[in-house]
Write an enzyme that holds these catalytic residues in place. Structure first.
Site, short mmCIF file in Angstrom:
data_model
loop_
_atom_site.label_atom_id
_atom_site.label_comp_id
_atom_site.label_asym_id
_atom_site.label_seq_id
_atom_site.Cartn_x
_atom_site.Cartn_y
_atom_site.Cartn_z
CB THR A 1 42.35 37.59 47.49
OG1 THR A 1 42.73 36.31 47.21
CG2 THR A 1 42.54 38.67 46.77
NE ARG B 1 43.12 29.63 39.91
CZ ARG B 1 42.83 30.88 40.56
NH1 ARG B 1 43.71 31.54 41.23
NH2 ARG B 1 41.46 30.95 40.89
CB VAL B 2 46.29 33.14 35.68
CG1 VAL B 2 46.08 34.83 36.01
CG2 VAL B 2 47.76 33.10 35.38
CG ASP C 1 39.46 36.94 40.68
OD1 ASP C 1 40.10 36.14 41.20
OD2 ASP C 1 38.74 37.86 41.31
N GLY D 1 38.09 32.74 41.69
CA GLY D 1 38.29 33.35 40.66
C GLY D 1 38.02 33.07 39.39
N1 ASP Z 1 40.04 35.55 43.69
C1 ASP Z 1 41.46 34.93 44.24
C2 ASP Z 1 41.64 33.82 43.14
O1 ASP Z 1 41.02 33.05 42.37
C3 ASP Z 1 41.24 34.12 45.33
C4 ASP Z 1 40.51 34.70 46.37
O2 ASP Z 1 40.12 35.52 46.27
O3 ASP Z 1 40.47 34.18 47.64
O4 ASP Z 1 43.10 33.73 42.79
#
Ligand code: ASP
Length: 276
Positions: free
Chosen positions: A146, A174-175, A177, A200
């Site tokens: 990310t 799926r959503v 954070d 997340g």
């Molecule tokens: N935080 C992101 C999510 O859960 C994934 C990540 O940061 O690698 O969608």
């Protein structure tokens, strides 16, 4: 008043491959933000510009490089927040948008809403790319990668932005954070700007980004202390990851409890740090 910017390119086990390219992309993203901040531009535009560079690079799990969900499709999430006004915008589950962070920016600036999802967000974004635009890798991409940015501008305004393809092989729909204000992204001129990366679900359950700001506000903690404590909350429920944050005095914190976190920072005084 001087400015500061900090970025992340995801937390997790950092792959050794394409390290130089990732470093160059982080440097280009810093430069994009610095050009705006140096010209007395706003923190919101600076974080958006930095995230666009990382989305377009195809090297991170965001924008062009986004990982696929369990059905082999892309579902991208992003958000942005203005610490001066507490205005925020986000998009979730968009499949063919080139720069989700720019769609989030438009949600913030051009609508009365904070979060648009799915087909409605897609239509609103008007930035449709072909499926072939996304990078397909034979190896399953690392779960993390990310991207995010935080900035303090010369007028003392803070902003944060985060963009992701989410966790790889996530359930369709799926959503995480990243598009959620208070979880993956938060900015308030009174305290700090935060962009997170990691599992997340744990960031949502602990309201990670808001927790950093709230600790500063209610407990009077310094940014580094608040950031570390908030991450301990993530670890306590079995999560891992990291964050980048900047406070209103330009102090930076970039803690993580995962094996690594790609990150970079730069201030007007010229201090530059890059860890791809
Ligand atoms: N935080 C992101 C999510 O859960 C994934 C990540 O940061 O690698 O969608």
């Amino acid at each position: 008043m001087s400015w500061t910017v900090a970025l992340h390119g995801g937390a997790g086990v950092l792959s050794r491959s394409r390290k130089k390219e990732k470093k160059d992309a982080l440097l280009r993203a810093l430069d994009a933000a610095a050009a705006i901040l140096d010209a007395k531009g706003g923190a919101v535009d600076a974080v958006a510009a930095a995230v666009v560079v990382l989305e377009d690079s195809g090297l991170f799990n965001a924008g062009r490089g986004a990982v696929c969900n369990a059905a082999g499709a892309h579902e991208l999430d992003a958000s942005i927040m203005d610490g001066a006004t507490l205005q925020a915008g986000g998009v979730a589950g968009v499949r063919r948008v080139r720069n989700p962070v720019l769609a989030a920016l438009r949600v913030m600036r051009e609508t009365p809403h904070v979060l648009l999802i799915g087909a409605g967000a897609e239509r609103f974004a008007r930035q449709r790319v072909a499926e072939a635009y996304f990078v397909r890798s034979k190896k399953r991409a690392a779960r993390h990668g990310t991207v995010g940015a935080v900035a303090l501008d010369a007028n003392g305004n803070l902003a944060a932005a985060t963009s992701t393809g989410g966790t790889s092989a996530k359930l369709p729909g799926r959503v995480g954070d990243s598009p959620l204000v208070g979880a993956g992204t938060y900015a308030d001129n009174a305290t700090c700007a935060v962009s997170g990366t990691g599992l997340g679900e744990a960031f949502m359950r602990t309201a990670l980004a808001y927790d950093v700001a709230a600790r500063m506000r209610y407990l009077g903690e310094s940014l580094p202390r608040a950031a570390r404590a908030a991450l301990r909350g993530v670890a306590a429920i079995g999560g891992d990851g990291g964050l980048v944050a900047v406070d209103r005095r330009g102090r930076i914190a970039m803690p993580f409890n995962s094996p690594g976190m790609a990150r970079a920072s730069l201030s007007a005084r010229g201090r530059r740090q890059v860890e791809p």
